[in-house]
Design a protein around this motif. Structure first.
Motif, short mmCIF file in Angstrom:
data_model
loop_
_atom_site.label_atom_id
_atom_site.label_comp_id
_atom_site.label_asym_id
_atom_site.label_seq_id
_atom_site.Cartn_x
_atom_site.Cartn_y
_atom_site.Cartn_z
N UNK B 222 11.56 8.72 4.42
CA UNK B 222 10.93 7.94 3.35
C UNK B 222 9.67 7.25 3.88
N UNK B 223 9.80 6.64 5.06
CA UNK B 223 8.65 5.94 5.65
C UNK B 223 7.52 6.93 5.94
N UNK B 269 11.40 1.89 -2.67
CA UNK B 269 10.74 1.22 -1.54
C UNK B 269 9.26 1.62 -1.51
N UNK B 270 8.46 0.73 -0.97
CA UNK B 270 7.03 1.06 -0.93
C UNK B 270 6.21 0.00 -0.22
N UNK B 271 4.93 0.23 -0.23
CA UNK B 271 4.00 -0.72 0.38
C UNK B 271 2.86 -0.97 -0.61
N UNK B 285 9.72 -0.52 9.02
CA UNK B 285 10.43 -1.81 8.91
C UNK B 285 10.55 -2.24 7.45
N UNK B 286 9.48 -2.01 6.68
CA UNK B 286 9.50 -2.38 5.25
C UNK B 286 10.60 -1.60 4.53
N UNK B 287 10.64 -0.30 4.81
CA UNK B 287 11.63 0.56 4.13
C UNK B 287 13.04 0.13 4.54
#
Lengths: 287, 421
Positions: B222-223, B269-271, B285-287
């Protein structure tokens, strides 16, 4: 399996380029692991006796053939006419339709798969032939009079039908409906040109519209059963009602026929829904 | 039919029924390669046995006045030949049309199903059930070990329960709405064209790379997808927008359920690149944090409350279907599909009974085609992981960047495609 030099991924043997970046992978690279395979020599097809013509050559050949078949009788008739009368007299009536036929043949060859173009051009050529002959015989009365009216009317109606067929691709029932409606329109036009009012053509319009509506219902209904008969009675009732209005301008006997046919129609619909319909109404109406 | 099962569509199916069109078929595909060419007659018999075992799948969609509903149908099982493009349209709103098909090609068994009746987990169970029955008909004695659907076992009523409604709790606040996300640029294909690019890699190498960052393979992929989209956006788009990946979550792992119908929801999830550039480490790390937070049953119940709550709204219920259908379709186009950049369905590792293992060589999972979108899937079996991209646009740069990145990490990738060149 060969590698793509740009992406670095392995790709299938059958591919000539990388599916990710389109980089061409030469045959030698693809064959690297297939060198030991035998090439089936007996599969190679024998050379054909005649070379296959290119599209351009085929077009040139057929155009030449059409021109030759058309020009040959034209040349003979003009030659004979000139010999006999020292002027173009009767050969005009051969030449003009022959040139028209040549053009029609060529257009059908070139645009046969696109009827909207080929049929339209065919009708236009026929219109021009008719115009030229009328002018030659001095029977031409003007653009919107005489035979020109009928020609333009038929041209318009055929074009509408053709446009419908090409754009909508109707099935048999839809096509039949469209033809009935088209016929009614032609009759109305003829009636108008002949007597400057609409009389008998209105009866044809009512008949044909009734048939078209019925065909359209048959086409649209998903589950055909007794509802088809029910709609027939309903259609007849409405048709008789309209017919009397068209003929006498008032309603007398059609009220009686309506009172007979509508309950019969309703009966068939009720039978269709209750006896022959497997819809579970509890499910169909759930909130 | 001895079992009187639920005729109402489940919560997710109501949206899928409205969306169904030639362009957005809502069909997805699961296929398995066996060790030998398929015997069509045997496969048809196995398929027929499975339809008897799973009557909740042998259904047709009917139009009611307010909602669609499903009804048992007697359509016979027949195996079809492989099609040019996967996940092609089935007009299942017609009478007698099953909302799925079974196809065969060489040694491959293919199950294509509309999202209307089940999700990825349900479809995988059904496909494995067909394969188990096929192998048994071929003379092999295999114990299902409760891992796949068994034709010899009786039907469990829990298999057709509506788990969304069961888990619905009134009064829970809905999750906040998310705004428009970055969309991958490209010219859309006409239906049914659907480009497939599949990368097959070693699961151990992938796991080793994921372990370097202390995350799962799913989180790692995903990342990587988010980072790939970020690079794509920096190169091709002037306007920065949030990048979100829509990931369906199998709710059977969170709530106790044996349902074979839809029971999945998506998390995204996303940025947000408007805040600045995110390194790959930051994205990972965000994911990881997002997944830890969102996969909590209390957070999931917020989504269930929103979806089921809107279905129970009296104004929605009273609206006739002919009005509801286009509204739902448009609603999804405007508020649903633009909130995520791409979708990524991770079915994880396929577990099979020991007896079946030697006969099944590999699995493939193809996502449903979205209008002008790229979707990805992942499925792992027998030490190999397949990451597959299904795209309805002519731009392949996301796929190219993704697999090249994996290759640069030292993971060998073998590419397969349905394209001719």
């Amino acid at each position: 399996m060969p590698y793509c030099p740009r992406c670095g991924v392995e790709i299938e043997d059958r591919l000539t380029s990388c599916p990710l970046c389109d980089t061409y992978i030469p045959q030698e690279v693809r064959d690297l692991d297939n060198i030991q395979r035998d090439y089936p020599e007996d599969v190679v097809k024998p050379k054909p006796m005649y070379r296959e013509l290119t599209k351009k050559e085929k077009r040139f050949l057929i155009t030449g053939l059409i021109a030759f078949i058309g020009l040959f009788p034209i040349a003979i008739s003009i030659g004979l006419d000139l010999l006999q009368h020292r002027a173009i007299t009767w050969s005009f009536f051969v030449t003009v339709p022959m040139i028209g036929s040549m053009l029609i043949s060529w257009f059908f060859y070139r645009f046969g798969k696109r009827p909207l173009i080929s049929v339209t051009v065919c009708l236009l050529i026929l219109f021009i032939i008719n115009l030229l002959i009328e002018m030659r015989t001095e029977t031409y009365l003007g653009f919107l009079s005489g035979s020109m009216n009928f020609f333009l009317l038929i041209f318009l109606i055929i074009e509408i039908l053709l446009f419908y067929i090409v754009k909508r691709r109707p099935n048999v029932l839809q096509l039949l409906g469209a033809i009935f409606l088209d016929t009614a329109l032609i009759c109305m036009g003829l009636n108008w040109f002949i007597s400057s009012n609409l009389t008998w053509s209105l009866i044809i319009l009512v008949c044909n519209t009734g048939i078209t509506v019925y065909l359209s219902y048959m086409n649209r209904t998903k589950k055909r059963g007794l509802n088809i008969i029910g709609f027939l009675f309903f259609d007849i009732a409405v048709f008789l009602w309209c017919l009397e209005l068209v003929i006498s301008g008032k309603m007398n006997w059609s009220i009686v026929t309506t009172l007979i046919f509508i309950p019969i129609s309703l009966l068939f619909y009720v039978l269709h829904i209750t006896l022959f319909n497997d819809t579970d109404w509890k499910k169909a109406l759930h909130l | 039919m001895s079992h009187e099962f639920e005729f109402r569509l489940d919560n997710a199916a109501k949206i899928f029924a409205a969306q169904h069109s030639k362009r957005r078929t809502t069909m997805f595909r699961l296929s398995a390669d066996l060790d030998a060419p398929i015997n069509l007659k045997r496969l048809t018999t196995a398929y027929e046995h499975m339809l008897v075992r799973c009557p909740y799948y042998r259904v047709q969609l009917r139009r009611g006045l307010f909602w669609y509903y499903i009804e048992p149908c007697k359509t016979k099982a027949h195996v079809e030949a492989e099609s040019r493009y996967p996940c092609m349209y089935i007009p299942f709103k017609r009478r007698g049309m099953l909302p799925f098909r079974v196809l065969a090609y060489k040694n491959r068994v293919i199950f294509e199903v509309a999202h209307l009746i089940t999700d990825g987990t349900g479809a995988l169970n059904f496909l494995n059930g067909i394969i188990l029955e096929y192998l048994r008909l071929s003379g092999h004695i295999i114990d299902s070990q409760e891992q796949v659907l068994d034709c010899e076992k009786p039907l469990d009523p829990d298999e057709f329960e509506e788990s969304f409604t069961k888990q619905y709790e009134k009064g829970i606040p809905s999750p906040s709405r998310v705004d428009r996300s970055y969309q991958i640029k490209g010219k859309g294909f006409h239906a049914p064209k659907f480009n497939i690019i599949e990368g097959i890699m070693d699961s151990a190498a992938l796991k080793k790379e994921a372990m370097r960052y202390d995350v799962t393979i799913g989180e790692f992929l995903t990342a990587l997808l988010i980072d790939t989209c970020q690079n794509e956006m920096y190169e091709h788009s002037l306007l920065k927008r949030p990048i979100r990946i829509s990931i369906p979550i199998n709710l059977r792992k969170i709530f106790p359920s044996k349902t074979m119908r839809n029971f999945a929801l998506t998390v995204e999830p996303g940025i947000d690149p408007r805040l600045g550039h995110f390194s790959f480490e930051d994205v990972i790390r965000k994911v990881q944090q997002f997944m830890k937070m969102e996969l909590d049953h209390r957070f999931i119940k917020r989504q269930i409350a929103r979806n089921v709550g809107s279905e129970k709204n009296p104004f929605v219920r009273i609206l006739p279907l002919w009005l509801k259908d286009p509204i739902l379709k448009r609603f999804y186009e405007v508020f649903g599909s633009i909130t995520f950049t791409m979708s990524f369905s991770n079915l994880g590792r396929v577990e099979l009974p020991e007896g079946m293992h030697p006969f099944v060589k590999s699995y493939q999972f193809i996502p449903p085609p979205h209008r002008k979108k790229v979707s990805a899937t992942s499925i792992a079996y027998d030490g190999k992981t397949s990451v597959l991209f299904g795209s309805t646009i002519d731009n392949r740069s996301v796929e190219q960047r993704f697999f090249s990145r994996l290759r640069k990490m030292g993971i060998h990738v073998t590419i397969r495609t349905n394209g001719s060149e």
